[in-house]
Design a protein around this motif. Sequence first.
Motif, PDB file in Angstrom:
ATOM      1  N   ASP C 298     -32.681  26.653  22.007  1.00  0.00           N
ATOM      2  CA  ASP C 298     -33.156  25.268  22.010  1.00  0.00           C
ATOM      3  C   ASP C 298     -32.120  24.325  21.208  1.00  0.00           C
ATOM      4  O   ASP C 298     -31.762  23.213  21.706  1.00  0.00           O
ATOM      5  CB  ASP C 298     -34.424  24.995  21.290  1.00  0.00           C
ATOM      6  CG  ASP C 298     -35.678  25.594  21.983  1.00  0.00           C
ATOM      7  OD1 ASP C 298     -35.562  26.017  23.072  1.00  0.00           O
ATOM      8  OD2 ASP C 298     -36.809  25.652  21.607  1.00  0.00           O
ATOM      9  N   PHE C 299     -31.646  24.981  20.247  1.00  0.00           N
ATOM     10  CA  PHE C 299     -30.488  24.148  19.673  1.00  0.00           C
ATOM     11  C   PHE C 299     -29.536  24.102  20.200  1.00  0.00           C
ATOM     12  O   PHE C 299     -28.824  23.001  20.324  1.00  0.00           O
ATOM     13  CB  PHE C 299     -30.410  25.033  18.255  1.00  0.00           C
ATOM     14  CG  PHE C 299     -29.521  24.189  17.098  1.00  0.00           C
ATOM     15  CD1 PHE C 299     -29.873  22.973  16.641  1.00  0.00           C
ATOM     16  CD2 PHE C 299     -28.194  24.849  17.055  1.00  0.00           C
ATOM     17  CE1 PHE C 299     -28.858  22.431  16.045  1.00  0.00           C
ATOM     18  CE2 PHE C 299     -27.495  24.009  16.242  1.00  0.00           C
ATOM     19  CZ  PHE C 299     -27.655  22.959  15.704  1.00  0.00           C
ATOM     20  N   PHE C 300     -28.956  25.173  20.943  1.00  0.00           N
ATOM     21  CA  PHE C 300     -27.811  24.994  22.068  1.00  0.00           C
ATOM     22  C   PHE C 300     -27.934  23.905  22.922  1.00  0.00           C
ATOM     23  O   PHE C 300     -27.329  23.054  23.126  1.00  0.00           O
ATOM     24  CB  PHE C 300     -27.765  26.521  22.053  1.00  0.00           C
ATOM     25  CG  PHE C 300     -26.738  26.577  23.681  1.00  0.00           C
ATOM     26  CD1 PHE C 300     -25.426  25.894  23.529  1.00  0.00           C
ATOM     27  CD2 PHE C 300     -27.033  27.343  24.641  1.00  0.00           C
ATOM     28  CE1 PHE C 300     -24.372  25.956  24.733  1.00  0.00           C
ATOM     29  CE2 PHE C 300     -25.921  27.416  25.717  1.00  0.00           C
ATOM     30  CZ  PHE C 300     -24.822  26.693  25.842  1.00  0.00           C
TER      31      PHE C 300
ATOM     32  N   LEU D 311     -38.855  29.881  31.241  1.00  0.00           N
ATOM     33  CA  LEU D 311     -38.905  30.120  29.763  1.00  0.00           C
ATOM     34  C   LEU D 311     -37.728  29.538  29.182  1.00  0.00           C
ATOM     35  O   LEU D 311     -36.419  29.810  29.686  1.00  0.00           O
ATOM     36  CB  LEU D 311     -38.830  31.676  29.319  1.00  0.00           C
ATOM     37  CG  LEU D 311     -40.063  32.428  30.034  1.00  0.00           C
ATOM     38  CD1 LEU D 311     -39.758  33.898  29.746  1.00  0.00           C
ATOM     39  CD2 LEU D 311     -41.400  31.915  29.364  1.00  0.00           C
ATOM     40  N   PRO D 312     -37.878  28.311  28.474  1.00  0.00           N
ATOM     41  CA  PRO D 312     -36.704  27.466  28.161  1.00  0.00           C
ATOM     42  C   PRO D 312     -35.729  28.568  27.114  1.00  0.00           C
ATOM     43  O   PRO D 312     -34.632  28.211  27.146  1.00  0.00           O
ATOM     44  CB  PRO D 312     -37.075  26.219  27.562  1.00  0.00           C
ATOM     45  CG  PRO D 312     -38.560  26.127  27.912  1.00  0.00           C
ATOM     46  CD  PRO D 312     -39.150  27.733  28.142  1.00  0.00           C
ATOM     47  N   TYR D 313     -36.327  29.534  26.565  1.00  0.00           N
ATOM     48  CA  TYR D 313     -35.600  30.042  25.524  1.00  0.00           C
ATOM     49  C   TYR D 313     -34.910  31.485  25.988  1.00  0.00           C
ATOM     50  O   TYR D 313     -35.244  31.701  27.271  1.00  0.00           O
ATOM     51  CB  TYR D 313     -36.705  30.559  24.322  1.00  0.00           C
ATOM     52  CG  TYR D 313     -37.984  31.256  24.930  1.00  0.00           C
ATOM     53  CD1 TYR D 313     -38.026  32.570  24.895  1.00  0.00           C
ATOM     54  CD2 TYR D 313     -39.149  30.656  25.004  1.00  0.00           C
ATOM     55  CE1 TYR D 313     -38.988  33.449  25.363  1.00  0.00           C
ATOM     56  CE2 TYR D 313     -40.284  31.226  25.402  1.00  0.00           C
ATOM     57  CZ  TYR D 313     -40.032  32.544  25.658  1.00  0.00           C
ATOM     58  OH  TYR D 313     -41.220  33.560  26.138  1.00  0.00           O
ATOM     59  N   CYS D 314     -34.120  31.882  25.041  1.00  0.00           N
ATOM     60  CA  CYS D 314     -33.510  33.088  25.500  1.00  0.00           C
ATOM     61  C   CYS D 314     -34.304  34.079  24.933  1.00  0.00           C
ATOM     62  O   CYS D 314     -34.946  34.109  24.114  1.00  0.00           O
ATOM     63  CB  CYS D 314     -32.214  33.407  24.973  1.00  0.00           C
ATOM     64  SG  CYS D 314     -31.329  34.776  24.474  1.00  0.00           S
ATOM     65  N   SER D 315     -34.541  35.392  25.911  1.00  0.00           N
ATOM     66  CA  SER D 315     -35.424  36.317  25.520  1.00  0.00           C
ATOM     67  C   SER D 315     -34.693  37.492  24.839  1.00  0.00           C
ATOM     68  O   SER D 315     -35.412  38.601  24.434  1.00  0.00           O
ATOM     69  CB  SER D 315     -36.076  36.875  26.699  1.00  0.00           C
ATOM     70  OG  SER D 315     -37.006  36.017  27.224  1.00  0.00           O
ATOM     71  N   SER D 316     -33.527  37.123  24.251  1.00  0.00           N
ATOM     72  CA  SER D 316     -32.954  37.950  23.259  1.00  0.00           C
ATOM     73  C   SER D 316     -32.595  39.424  23.657  1.00  0.00           C
ATOM     74  O   SER D 316     -31.387  39.709  23.377  1.00  0.00           O
ATOM     75  CB  SER D 316     -33.795  38.113  21.947  1.00  0.00           C
ATOM     76  OG  SER D 316     -33.879  37.015  21.140  1.00  0.00           O
TER      77      SER D 316
END
Lengths: 198, 291, 418, 732
Positions: C298-300, D311-316
């Motif tokens: 999100d920050f990126f 999913l806007p985030y990275c799932s790591s």
Amino acid sequence: MADNSASSGRLKYEAGFAREVYGMENGSYLKLCMQCGVCAVSCATFKIMDYSPRRLFALVRAGRKEEVMKSNTFWMCTTCLMCKARCPRGIPIVDVMHDLKGLALKQGYVNYPQAAFYQAFWQDLAGRGRIFEGGVTARYFLKRGPKDFGKIMAQKDVGLKMLSHGRLPLRPPKAVKGKKELMQMVAKARELEQKGAN
Amino acid sequence: MRYFFYPGCSMEAGAGSYTKSLEAVARALDIELAEVPDWNCCGATVASSVIGDAPAQVMSLRNLAMVEGSGLDVVVACSSCYMNLALANRRFQNDPRFRALATKSLAAGGMQYRGKVRVRFILEVIANDVGFERIAARVKRPLKGLKVAGYVGCQSVRTIPWEFDDPEQPVALDELIGALGATAVPFPLKARCCGASHTLPQGEITSSSCRDILESAGEARLMVTPCPMCQLNLDAYQSEVNKAYGTNFQIPVLFFTQLMAVAFDLAPSTYGLKANIVAPGPVLAQYGVAV
Amino acid sequence: MVNKSVLVVGAGISGLTAAIEAAETGFEVFLVEKEAYLGGRVARMNQYFPKLCPPNCGLEINFRRIRSEHNLRFLTSAEVVQVAGQEGDFTVAVRQNPRFVNENCTACNKCAEVCPVERSNEFNYDLDKTRAAYLPHSFAFPTRYVIDGKACLGEKCGKCVEACAYEAIELKMQAREVTLKVGAIVWATGWEPYDAGRISAYGFGRFPNVVTNVIMERLASPLGPTGGRIVRPSDGKEVQKVAFVQCAGSRDENHLPFCSSVCCLASLKQATYVLNANPGAQVAVYYIDIRALGKFEDFFAKVQLEPNVTLIKGKPGEILEDGQTGDVIVVAEDQLARKITQERYDLVVLATGMAPSAGAQVPLLGLDDRGFVAPDQVPGIYGAGCVKRPLDVASAVQDATSAALKAIQSTVRRQLNG
Amino acid sequence: MAKKIGVFICTGCSIGEALDTEALARVATKEKKIPLCKKNAFLCGRQGAELIKQDVVAEGLEAVVIAACSPRINYDVFDFGPSTIVERVNLREQVVWSHPADDEDTQAMAEDYLRMGITKAQASELPVPYLAENMVKSILVVGGGLAGLTAANEAALAGYRVVLVEKEPFLGGFAGRMYKSAPSRPPYTDLEDTPVAGLVADVEASPLIEVHTKTTVARIEGGPCLYDVTLEKDGQPSSFRAGAIVVATGARPYDAARLDRLGYGRYANVVTGVALEDMAREGKIQRPADGKPVQNAVFVLCAGSRDPGHLPYCSSSCCVESLKQALYLKEQNPDAGVYVIFKDIRTLGRYEEFYKKVQNEGVIFIKGEVTAVSEDGSRNLSVEFADLLLGERAEAAEVDLVVLATGMVPSTVDYAEQGAEDCPAGNVPTVQQPVLNLAYRQGPELPALNYGFPDSHFICFPYETRRTGIYAAGSVRAPMDLAAATEDATGAAMKAIQCVELTSRGAAVHPRVGDLSYPEFFMQRCTQCKRCTEECPFGAINEDEKANPLPNPTRCRRCGVCMGACPERIISFKNYSVPMIGNMIKAIDVPEEDEEKPRIVVFACENDAYPALDMAGLNHLGYNAWVRVIPVRCLGSMNLVWVADSLSKGIDGILLLGCKHGDDYQCHFIKGSELADIRLSKVAETLGRLQLEPDRVRMVQVNIMDYDKVPGILDDFAERLVEIGPNPYKGF
């Protein structure tokens, strides 16, 4: 880099050429390339290369043999070792370039003048075990034929100067005494290397 | 101090004054250099491409095999020869597959090598074995005020392990210049490639590189180098650079051993300044050197 | 006899956490720190990503926890010199270096006022100077002055001794050795910035306007040498155009072959420093891969949307300097645009990575092939935080919390079994 | 009965030179009638501290007021044991170091602070720890996957009893179904057996761990050390009491059916990473469509992750997991063509060395964006993509298997609607999944931040939880891989253990660790307004059916937000209460209107704003001497009556200095500063009705590093008050 554009055709990923390159002595190091791009601007001749080494390696992976082999990239390599010193993945890029030059010579991609120079140099070396610059030059211009005639003239001034300062020996050095054995060693090494590769 | 010395093709031919001055300086420092018997060409940058790395490196190893029994190190003064000999040697020591291949190949020519020889670059030997203090002590004609650009070139410094010198911004040559009483000028491109392998097929590439290097030397009155190809390109082709780029460089390019000989006040006949194409006379005259 | 106390070595965010968590759980804890203050590297940071909040806020809470925690004792200016014994029963020799200022110090600043000599301020990565008698920084905990033994003129000067109304200055103070008996050890000596001078092509050390990311933290900090003004070291000019060079040392076999985990986000964060200081500034980030794990994405995404931030896929080959202007020129291949670029900047920030600072000399401490504290080498000794692998702050805190439990287990294990 | 108080004034650190300490002492002795008032030039020195100690013993002092430096300094020197109340009056940092010496206003400030300190000491009582019957220390772990097993095992290794609940018939969870795991130790190149089998064996063998499979949590009520847990197995309930809870219910893969753009669901040879893991574990990876061998395979990374539509985030973990699976294929067939199409390769830390190893095995990595997947008559797939580095449209043909690295979704939520390809960015509609079934006024599950992960919002304190005693760990908390989950679970076990240890002593947990005070409710005056139950940031207060608050002291974090919320002021701590602060305000000496010396009360968050004021002093930054600073546990504990108290006392303005709120809030009590802001906005109307200017109250967000800005903030406010003119109620 001369080529900035993207070609219009669709690129088909195909593993055959990559395997051919990976099969060479240093080619398999290319597998480690992470496309960081340090080599692209570390090269002494990057401004006149068709493709940066990085991009060349991406083309190898994509199986684009003709573009790779017809590019001037590896012929431009001066073996200055900067890319090898900087490559974060420890890829001996210089040695990979040697392999690609070798592949080009073997498969007849020899349009660049450097190809003729390499062939001339080796022929001279193989004949004596040591190099005679005059011999290399003569062989080179013979190979290149009339198209490089202008260049001979251009070199004339420098040549004369060198001559006058005693920098241009007119006679070849003595051959290596053990030249026959030397060439036996080379032949054996080439034979073993071939076996090892297959 | 005794060493075997591997001259290589250039030092035998066009860079004869390098060999000459090196021998003179070595004598002055009580260094004994014995030529590697029946040495062969290292293959330069070409052999690897034409016949493959391993066969080319076997050629280099033959030179080392010649002297292994002596227990002496092999000193190399040409960058390219040094690179080839040292890398072949290192690979022999570290890569078991190559070691086997090389051993068999050498045997095919009736020779044997066990990887015991140390291959050393001349500058490193001078720095480590002689030491800059001893050099400074030997100086008879301090080159006070002389601004010198130390051009190391590319291959040697990037073959020597990092611990000795920085592969991109080396300092050993500058320290040597300092030891001679001269001043090493800031020189960003001191380890950049001069483009030697293109001199014959595509001289314009070499000219372009040489122009950048000469320009980078800034206010230097003189350039020194430990590489025969670099010296040739920067010296013999300097006029070509001027022609191509409309520049007016007049920088004499000496082998560093020639400058050492000057500072040691050796007999001018022993270090071959006459072979230099851009005449060093005007610069050196103020130090009382008659060329 | 099983010793139920725990030694924590290093009082950066990991060590502080491990020590406080163990102490608050009811265990006796010794915390040993080599600097004169607690807080380690994070105390030198301006803000944390992704919240852009100041580390001193969390440190203040941790220091308050220490103030109210009777189970925890800490030693500053102290280093472990010897470890012997085994899980449940270690004997540790700690050398406490002289601070030359005793507990009487009230931090009144009189000693610094009269001190005639200056020293380079390593807290600000040598960008400025302090007197030889100094407070390490405004938020230093404990709030006590220190005298730099190397810079101090000693008793022949003695001005500070005269100036101090509280007899706090002891110029004769000697190093002393303390022996601790503990059941378990948490090793949290953290990391140090990789020596950017070793990356010759990037010119750090040769070009004043090439700085590192840790230096950037000090330049941006209101407590830093410039009072938070982001300026060029060469001429103090406010910066207009800044480049961040990622993986300067990391992901590089010639330097650190691993990824330092935090630099991508650190540079994105520092891009916001530049834009906050000067909304018209231009920022470029040269990268191989942007590694914004999890919700850091999100920050990126947010920084990427900034119109004045450009991301360039391509690791620069070298950095040049224009000797006339002091501008620095980044030479790189813009891979997505497929062209070679030579861009001129006021300032280049190298995202130098994290090298472990485990201290290879300590007996019993098992290190791995890269110098990190290796897992499961010696029962009862646990690495925590960046001495184990490169971590962002939150992950280091998690890791330290888990190390605290491991240490506690070591102190109870033999009781449970026997 | 008035308690015995001693006042000690330090004259060191230029306090003595800057102030008339005789006059100051008279405030204590004459005005406040404190018989014991001593001065010392070095109070924090050995003799100074000894002097106080002697008086505590000899005079039987119950409280000491120390007028010297900030309470943040010399805390250890001025500690006289648990039965002596210590009140610090900050004369150094906040008076003499930030105001001119020998100055009337500076002197007035110091005297006011002393009055306020004495008042506070008079009102303070020693807290009595909250201890209930049958407090227990066992840990409930919900979820029997890698994180849950780890938490259970680690807690047991430290000697704690554990109850482990798993809804499936077997332990092991997601990681238990994996064929191998990515390298976790040097040289970080070799695949390893997952740690799950070993952990299951350890957990099952541990005498301290009680395992319940095929079991869910039906209900949890109570609080730390007092959780009454009801489990349900095959419809049968059972109950027990637990001390703290670790939630480790993991994550589920993102629904690949939403990724039909990538051919999933349409072509059998397009599989998820999870399915590939199953094939690998069963010993053979082949084409699902026809069982033919796999010669060419393409991994598509970020399938659903880093995608605003999904999913806007990275799932790591997907990068490393896909690398691992690429090795499965190479292990099975070294000649297989394996391509990985990625946005960025995210092999953090030493995984970089694993990345290199996988490259060395011949896996080809391409930075690209997949545009289409199609199938031919022989069920071979073709993957079309933009090759970003070659700048061309590209295709991988004759592909036998496409593996989608689908991201992860926390198990605590599920998507409201299936199959929607175009869910809005970051706001994919979710429904909460019952995991804990907490009988809490504020809802049955852990509150989540973005995307349904119940993670902490704090970088320094990743285990800071909004449900005291309940710690989330592993991929339910944030997307993470196996190694991270193991560490996370160990840390969560640590926090759970710490929670039961502190709670069983009656002490608070983070961030006010060790605080023995807790809120007491004077129920007779409660009007059932529900503000306390609604506003408690930690859901500590339940409600009965008549809306009476039912406090759970072991859930309380002692922030005082309830105290600030209560309009009837029935909530007090022994050492922190509405009247106490009210009396401190009243203790301020307000000059007559014609003296033109306005007075400002500043309520400052004790964690950020107060230290920032100290820092201003340390750096000798001057500011207006009309301010009187009162530190508060949290701005959320600010009761509006204090504004009324101030104004009726004749104070001209009230300034609140609290933490940043909003998305990146910094308040460690979650929304304390935000609540204060809301309350203040309500006060503005009231002020208007009283013919008072709303500008007389102001809130400013500051953090600890704003010490250089705080003087300006105070001066600006003072200037504004001068413009407005004096409080008309002055002198009434």
